[in-house]
Design an enzyme around this catalytic site. Structure first.
Site, PDB file in Angstrom:
ATOM      1  N   ASP A 286      -9.453  -0.299   5.730  1.00  0.00           N
ATOM      2  CA  ASP A 286      -8.647  -0.751   6.871  1.00  0.00           C
ATOM      3  C   ASP A 286      -7.160  -0.806   6.547  1.00  0.00           C
ATOM      4  O   ASP A 286      -6.330  -0.616   7.422  1.00  0.00           O
ATOM      5  CB  ASP A 286      -9.100  -2.138   7.313  1.00  0.00           C
ATOM      6  CG  ASP A 286     -10.536  -2.106   7.768  1.00  0.00           C
ATOM      7  OD1 ASP A 286     -10.780  -2.115   8.971  1.00  0.00           O
ATOM      8  OD2 ASP A 286     -11.429  -2.026   6.897  1.00  0.00           O
ATOM      9  N   TYR A 287      -6.847  -1.088   5.282  1.00  0.00           N
ATOM     10  CA  TYR A 287      -5.439  -1.276   4.919  1.00  0.00           C
ATOM     11  C   TYR A 287      -4.764   0.018   4.510  1.00  0.00           C
ATOM     12  O   TYR A 287      -3.581   0.039   4.171  1.00  0.00           O
ATOM     13  CB  TYR A 287      -5.311  -2.371   3.858  1.00  0.00           C
ATOM     14  CG  TYR A 287      -6.009  -3.616   4.337  1.00  0.00           C
ATOM     15  CD1 TYR A 287      -5.738  -4.086   5.631  1.00  0.00           C
ATOM     16  CD2 TYR A 287      -6.982  -4.253   3.597  1.00  0.00           C
ATOM     17  CE1 TYR A 287      -6.416  -5.181   6.137  1.00  0.00           C
ATOM     18  CE2 TYR A 287      -7.652  -5.354   4.098  1.00  0.00           C
ATOM     19  CZ  TYR A 287      -7.376  -5.810   5.368  1.00  0.00           C
ATOM     20  OH  TYR A 287      -8.038  -6.879   5.884  1.00  0.00           O
TER      21      TYR A 287
ATOM     22  N   HIS B  22     -11.766  -5.506   9.164  1.00  0.00           N
ATOM     23  CA  HIS B  22     -12.577  -5.254   7.971  1.00  0.00           C
ATOM     24  C   HIS B  22     -13.728  -4.323   8.306  1.00  0.00           C
ATOM     25  O   HIS B  22     -14.810  -4.446   7.755  1.00  0.00           O
ATOM     26  CB  HIS B  22     -13.140  -6.572   7.410  1.00  0.00           C
ATOM     27  CG  HIS B  22     -12.074  -7.477   6.891  1.00  0.00           C
ATOM     28  ND1 HIS B  22     -11.366  -8.337   7.683  1.00  0.00           N
ATOM     29  CD2 HIS B  22     -11.576  -7.635   5.644  1.00  0.00           C
ATOM     30  CE1 HIS B  22     -10.493  -9.006   6.956  1.00  0.00           C
ATOM     31  NE2 HIS B  22     -10.595  -8.595   5.719  1.00  0.00           N
TER      32      HIS B  22
ATOM     33  N   GLU C   1       0.799  -1.226   0.000  1.00  0.00           N
ATOM     34  CA  GLU C   1       0.000   0.000   0.000  1.00  0.00           C
ATOM     35  C   GLU C   1       0.834   1.280   0.000  1.00  0.00           C
ATOM     36  O   GLU C   1       0.490   2.265  -0.665  1.00  0.00           O
ATOM     37  CB  GLU C   1      -0.962   0.013   1.201  1.00  0.00           C
ATOM     38  CG  GLU C   1      -2.149  -0.940   1.075  1.00  0.00           C
ATOM     39  CD  GLU C   1      -1.774  -2.399   1.319  1.00  0.00           C
ATOM     40  OE1 GLU C   1      -0.646  -2.675   1.779  1.00  0.00           O
ATOM     41  OE2 GLU C   1      -2.612  -3.278   1.035  1.00  0.00           O
TER      42      GLU C   1
END
Ligand SMILES: Cc1ncc(C[n+]2csc(CCOP(=O)(O)OP(=O)(O)O)c2C)c(N)n1
Ligand SMILES: [Mg+2]
Length: 803
Positions: free
Chosen positions: A550-551, A592, A525
């Site tokens: 979330d990431y 999540h 990411e």
């Protein structure tokens, strides 16, 4: 003071001599700046200093290979390079140290960054692109170690896009993609994950990136044995070496004190990167830190005598000097004379920089002194005001803080007096703040005519027989329109290419627009973000996809430290209008949940945060953003891709405005403020509340940053006199932010008849499953009861206690 690019192949010995001497002058000038810079800090004229001493010679060799159009993404040791490409003068070096807020004096950041953080101007004063192919470019530095790496990847990738994607207007940005992105990093900073992530990604992408590792064996006091396996970064990265049948890197190793070898190495590296679009790594070893790490400490504390003696001998400038004498380029005496002249030149430059910094403030000081004197003459508190004046007068080299603080304190002494002198003091203070504050606070967002908030709304239009389609189809068709309209637009992310993203919002687009414009990336990411930042800085319009909200935490550091500060840290002379696309809200499970909005919001001021409640709104935001020059995060509703929406007939054209709320249900009794997927619950609760006679007004914030620019929420509250903010984030997160905006920015307090409330999630992350969600985040019943409670307090007889 620039170095000559090494373009000629055959030169006379005299030419060669002149060039080497010129380079040595540069090295010595830079060194003198470092030595004097440290003194300026130790004597209190500057706050902090971190310098490029001990790294001069390799940077001169690098500068010779650096061409117009190329980009640098480096760190605080690169002052010699900046001088060598003609982008940093002695005066500017010291202006940075003093934090001169005048961009003409201090072009790196107008005093916003500490010295040693470099940049060139990609934009003119109006925020329009300059022709980057006609100048040498440096993306603006940031302080977090290795934070320059992700952006470097994108800067390099832009060349690949410009070379291989047809139809883009490259005038200002590229000549056949020949530009190299050059990175620098300290040996110790290669321990950071961002370094490894970037190195791998560039190997995969095969982009023209040359990363120099300045290896001085230390990271502040910590020796290489604690930093790097085998104490040798190029040794352990050997596996990245490209082979006949593989992608990978060219890896060079060279000693940082060897002028001739350095020049040869950089020339070879440039040739390969420029022509073949291959990443290279140059491990520059045996460098030193003559003055230690920075002005905050001394290296004698952690280097032993043997090391210190070695550093003195292998100081790159000293080695270059010896080499010049040994090769009859100059005599010891000639060099001694030259060094003396440079000492004086640097001292003069420093003095000029100090005058440029202090003289305007001294003039302002005179204004304050004269005002204070006049106020004292007419005030019964003359004694106190005169003391303030005398104290200020005694400060020979004042800061603006001294001036303003004296004036503001003096005003308190005349608060209940009536005089023209008092009025003059008041207005001086007001005018001064108005004039000076922007030096520190402007350009968090774009101030150009292209800014996002100037983009007018264009409503979606619908034909009579508009089809009801899955939300994701609207997004997909809108992206197709975008890629047709903007050849410079591209999207990339995990699963974004071949399958057209996990929710099919890009379905079929890779086939239509090719693998360079619609592409899959590795699971990384931070460098997905970096690709976006770098490419946006070079005129492309990247859309970086982060698979789930979330990431985004993996990329948040880069968003916060780099992307969010681009305009601010260059006072509007660089931009990175990157669109970050992700999806979240109302998901289930600890990792999540898609809910951590408060953290995000507070960390990325400088980036717009948009939270469309459906895909038409989302598509409209993308259309708006592509017309603007600002970065944004768009959070699509994960549970909205399969919900039906009417297909607009003006796909690609309609625009959702930035910073504008929408009232989605009118009501009389209370204003409910929310956003994203939570709105569906709020709408359901509002229906049920109507059944018990409570008529709520619902406002969709849509745009968290910027927030309700027209102050429509307070207008609603002035009617309902009550407000509740509903959010699925933890308490104190986005709901607190929204309430702060309503109370402090919009002054809603005066209209409130009930306590303003927030309804947020439990303090833990949401548990998995339907019940996990129900017991973790606000449910329809929670919203109903929280609103009902407020109404119960207003009128217990109409709304008897529920439980
Ligand atoms: C993320 C982060 N952690 C810590 C620091 C504090 N810090 C500044 S420079 C530095 C050492 C860097 O050493 P190296 O990469 O070898 O560069 P050098 O200063 O030796 O040229 C540290 C730990 C920082 N700026 N950023
Ligand atoms: Mg180091």
């Amino acid at each position: 003071m620039k170095t000559n690019p090494n373009t000629k192949t055959e030169i006379t010995f005299d030419d060669f001599k002149a060039e080497v001497i010129n380079d040595y002058k540069l090295a010595v000038t830079s060194r003198e700046c470092s030595l004097l810079g440290r003194r300026e800090v130790l004597t209190g004229k500057a706050k902090f200093g971190i310098f490029g001493d001990g790294k001069e010679v390799p940077q001169i060799a690098w500068a010779k290979a650096f061409e117009n159009g190329d980009f640098r993404s480096g760190y605080y040791r690169d002052q010699t390079f900046m001088m060598a490409i003609g982008e940093l003068t002695i005066e500017q070096f010291f202006a940075g140290l003093y934090a001169n807020t005048d961009l003409k004096e201090e072009p790196m950041s107008a005093g916003r960054q500490m010295g040693g953080h470099f940049a060139t101007h990609s934009l003119d004063e109006k925020g329009n692109w300059k022709n980057l192919t006609e100048q040498k470019n440096s993306s603006a530095d940031i302080s977090p170690t290795a934070g320059q790496m992700p952006r470097l990847l994108g800067l390099a990738q832009a060349s690949k896009i410009y070379r291989n994607v047809k139809g883009i207007d490259t005038t200002n940005f590229s000549k056949n993609g020949d530009e190299i992105a050059w990175g620098t990093i300290g040996n110790a900073s290669t321990s950071e994950g961002l370094f490894f992530e970037t190195i791998n990604a560039a190997g995969v992408l095969q982009v023209p990136m040359v990363i120099s590792i300045w290896d001085d064996e230390y990271g502040i006091s910590v020796h290489a044995k604690h930093q790097t396996t085998k104490e040798n970064i190029s040794e352990i990265l050997k596996g990245f070496q490209r082979e006949d049948d593989s992608n990978g890197y060219e890896i060079f190793r060279v000693n940082g004190w060897n002028y001739a070898e350095l020049i040869d190495t950089y020339q070879r590296a440039a040739k390969i990167a420029r022509k073949e679009h291959v990443p290279l790594m140059i491990h520059v070893q045996e460098l030193t830190q003559p003055q230690g790490h920075s002005t905050s400490g001394s290296h004698e504390r952690y280097k032993n005598e043997e090391r210190l003696a070695w550093e003195a001998e292998y100081d790159c400038n000293a080695q270059m000097r010896q080499w010049m004498i040994a090769n009859n380029i100059a005599t010891d005496e000639e060099l001694t004379n030259l060094e003396k002249d440079i000492k004086k030149e640097v001292r003069d430059g420093k003095k000029a920089a100090w005058s440029a910094f202090i003289n305007p403030i001294k003039e302002e000081k005179q204004e304050v002194l004269s005002l204070l004197e006049k106020v004292a003459n007419t005030s019964s508190n003359a004694v106190f005001i005169t003391k303030l004046k005398n104290d200020l007068e005694a400060i020979e080299e004042p800061l603006r803080k001294d001036l303003l603080s004296s004036a503001r304190k003096a005003l308190r002494y005349v608060i209940s007096e009536d005089s023209n002198e008092k009025l003059a003091l008041q207005s001086w203070i007001n005018n001064y703040i108005e004039k000076i504050q922007p030096k520190y606070s402007s350009h968090l967002y774009s101030e150009s005519k292209h800014q996002a908030a100037y983009q007018a709304e264009v409503l979606p239009t619908y034909s009579n027989d508009a089809a009801e389609v899955d939300g994701r189809v609207i997004l997909r068709d809108n992206f197709e329109a975008i890629f047709n309209k903007y050849p410079e637009a591209l999207v990339f992310g995990e699963d974004a290419g071949h399958i057209g993203d996990v929710n099919q919002g890009l379905e079929g687009l890779q086939e239509k627009f090719g693998e360079l414009r619609v592409s899959d990336t590795g699971i990384r990411e931070a460098t997905i973000l970096g690709q976006g930042i770098g490419m946006a800085m070079r005129g492309l319009r990247p859309i970086a996809e982060i698979q789930y909200l979330d990431y985004i935490l993996y990329a948040l550091q880069i968003m916060s430290d780099d992307l969010a500060t681009v305009q601010y840290r260059t006072k509007g002379r660089q931009k990175a209008p990157l669109i970050v696309r992700t999806r979240g809200h109302r998901l289930e499970g600890i990792w999540h949940s898609g809910s951590q909005m408060g953290g995000i919001l507070n960390l990325i001021r400088g980036i717009h945060v948009l939270v469309p409640r459906n895909m038409t709104k989302a598509a409209g935001f993308y259309n708006t953003l592509l017309e603007s020059d600002e970065p944004a995060l768009v959070v699509e509703c994960l549970n909205g891709y399969r919900l039906k929406e009417k297909m607009p007939s003006n796909i690609g054209e309609f625009k959702t405005p930035i910073g504008v709320v929408e009232t989605i249900k009118e009501g009389e009794d209370i204003t409910l403020v929310s956003y994203g997927s939570t709105l569906r619950l709020v709408e359901q609760a509002a229906k049920e509340l109507l059944e018990v006679g409570i008529d709520a007004e619902i406002i969709d914030v849509q745009s968290l940053l910027p927030f309700d620019l027209n102050h429509d929420i307070v207008k609603s509250i002035s009617k309902t006199n009550r407000v509740m903010v509903i959010d699925e984030d933890v308490k104190g997160g986005a709901s607190a932010y929204i309430l702060d905006q309503i109370l402090n920015e919009q002054n809603a307090f005066q209209y409130l008849d009930s306590q303003p409330k927030t309804l947020a999630a439990k303090p833990h992350r949401p548990a998995y499953g339907t019940d996990g969600d129900y017991f973790s985040k606000p449910s329809v019943e929670d919203i109903f009861e929280a609103v009902y409670d407020i109404m119960h307090e207003v009128s217990p007889s109409d709304y008897p206690k529920l439980r």
